[in-house]
Design an enzyme around this catalytic site. Structure first.
Site, PDB file in Angstrom:
ATOM      1  N   ASP A 319      80.153  36.312 147.537  1.00 19.23           N
ATOM      2  CA  ASP A 319      81.501  36.878 147.680  1.00 19.23           C
ATOM      3  C   ASP A 319      82.567  35.852 147.321  1.00 19.23           C
ATOM      4  OD1 ASP A 319      80.335  39.193 148.509  1.00 19.23           O
ATOM      5  OD2 ASP A 319      80.773  38.921 150.634  1.00 19.23           O
ATOM      6  N   GLU A 345      79.039  42.001 139.439  1.00 16.64           N
ATOM      7  CA  GLU A 345      79.652  40.746 138.979  1.00 16.64           C
ATOM      8  C   GLU A 345      80.298  40.893 137.605  1.00 16.64           C
ATOM      9  OE1 GLU A 345      75.170  40.490 138.041  1.00 16.64           O
ATOM     10  OE2 GLU A 345      76.497  41.338 139.549  1.00 16.64           O
ATOM     11  N   LYS A 352      96.562  43.354 125.998  1.00 15.16           N
ATOM     12  CA  LYS A 352      97.636  44.125 125.367  1.00 15.16           C
ATOM     13  C   LYS A 352      98.215  43.359 124.173  1.00 15.16           C
ATOM     14  CE  LYS A 352     100.678  46.250 127.780  1.00 15.16           C
ATOM     15  NZ  LYS A 352     101.782  46.520 128.719  1.00 15.16           N
TER      16      LYS A 352
END
Length: 437
Positions: A319, A345, A352
């Protein structure tokens, strides 16, 4: 003189009484129309709150409803549904709207308290309401329903589990005194204007009612858009600047929108957009590209050998790695695009206004930053690498086709050494590695 005075008095009465009666009729009509409009909008607003409450639970707590009779607690999946109570309390403070969740006809969560300040959780609803809503599985709006010691404008809707079985009800309500106060405050200017001039009154009352209805329609459209999952919709500035109850309701709706957006759009572990909203942003960028002609690119990044972190150090370490890599990706992307947790994962990156070569170069910079970042778990330092597959965006192709190309490039990179950026070659038939360590 007496005859003239008597005639004047008669003329005044003949003129004044029709004006007074007409004024009273206009006031009554105006108040009734305002009241009807507000009642309809209250019903629509409470309906939206009830539906969004159910939507919140469906999105946040996957699984079936289960009631623990010993603990007297309702679960959804493995979580207690009481987890959303703090949000309900905050929403009540902002909007004055009470929310209650029923298991069958018993209240298991409620923001309503009795006259002594005690929660009414554990009490049963009215038998008529149970028959109307729970037994017949039909939503109902009541303009007068007794809850505890107070009358409410209330909306009850059946609550279904994932199998389509009715397990309870959802209540959204506002105290009758609160709604009636809005009605009378809205109607008071009408009464004052009637006293000044009948002509002015007729103009103002219809104009005011139209303005009020317009404001409620704007608020209703906003709530419906949010209810439909459009968390980017903006509230009209004319509503947010109001200083009255409508302005407060608008601000409350915006606060609710922000809270729901964070709950629904974001991955709880990493804070990134989740897969659904990654697809939403990809669709938006793709549509903008179709209009403006600007290029865009799509990448899928995967943490190399992620399983070993879980196997060697435990899931807490895994985590931590996910959070750290997510933080690096978010910081590097900035305003140049979007990053979402794609699953496990894997991460989706949308560049953009970047051509494929520019996106590949940018992805390589990101890969290097991740590779050079030191991570520490239980005083042990290590490095993490990622493999990135990049595909050229094409507004004429489907999202699935673009994502498949990025995924193929990623797969090629994983099969040929990892820790590299892979993209499609110019002839669109081969896959080449642009960087590799």
């Amino acid at each position: 003189m007496k005859k003239k005075s008597k005639l004047r008095s008669t003329m005044l009465r003949a003129t004044l009484w029709p004006v007074i009666l007409l004024g009273i009729a206009i006031i009554i009509c105006g108040v009734k129309q305002t009241e009807s409009s507000i009642y309809q909008e209250v019903e629509s607003g409470l309906k939206s709150v009830a539906q969004m409450t159910m939507y919140l639970y469906e999105q946040t707590y996957p699984g079936e409803y289960q009631y623990d009779s010993k603990e007297k607690v309702l679960y959804k999946g493995e979580k207690k549904i009481e987890g959303a109570f703090h949000f309900f309390e905050q929403y009540k403070e902002c909007s004055g709207t009470d929310i209650t969740i029923f298991y069958k006809d018993m209240r298991v969560i409620s923001t309503i308290k009795d006259s002594k300040g005690n929660s009414i959780v554990g009490t049963l609803c009215n038998s008529v309401i149970k028959q109307d809503v729970y037994d017949k599985e039909t939503a109902h709006f009541y303009t007068k329903s007794k809850v505890g010691d107070e009358n409410y404008f209330s909306y009850y809707a059946p609550l279904y589990d994932e199998r389509g079985q009715c397990v309870g009800m959802v209540f959204a309500g506002k105290p009758s005194a609160y709604v009636n106060q809005i009605v009378w405050k809205s109607a008071l200017p009408i009464l004052l204007l009637v006293l000044l001039s009948m002509i002015l009154l007729v103009f103002v009352i219809w104009n005011y009612t139209d303005h009020l209805n317009s404001a409620f329609r704007q608020l209703q459209r906003f709530l419906k858009n949010v209810e439909g999952g459009d968390f980017a919709v903006e509230m009209s500035e004319s509503l947010t600047k109001r200083k009255d109850e409508l302005g407060q309701m608008a601000q409350s709706a915006i606060s609710m929108q922000h809270s729901l957006r964070e709950l629904v759009q974001r991955d709880s572990l990493t804070g990134l957009y989740n897969r659904h909203y990654g697809e939403v942003w990809l669709k938006q960028v793709k549509e903008e590209s179709d209009v403006t002609g600007e290029p865009f690119s799509v990448a899928i990044a995967d943490i190399d050998f992620f399983k070993k972190f879980n196997d060697q150090y435990g899931h807490d370490c895994g985590d931590m790695v996910l959070r750290k890599v997510s933080e690096v990706l978010q910081n590097q992307i900035g305003r140049k695009g979007y990053v979402a947790r794609w699953g496990g994962e894997e991460f989706l990156i949308i560049f953009k206004a970047l051509s494929l070569p520019e996106a590949v170069q940018f992805a390589e910079e990101i890969r290097q930053v991740v590779c050079n970042s030191k991570m520490t778990y239980q005083e042990e330092q290590f490095h993490v690498t990622i493999t990135v597959g990049v595909a050229k965006g094409d507004s004429k192709k489907s999202q699935d086709e673009i994502l498949k190309k990025a995924d193929c490039a990623l797969y090629f990179g994983k099969e040929n050494g990892r820790n590299q950026v892979v993209s499609e070659s110019e002839d669109k038939t081969l896959v080449e590695t642009t960087s590799k360590v």
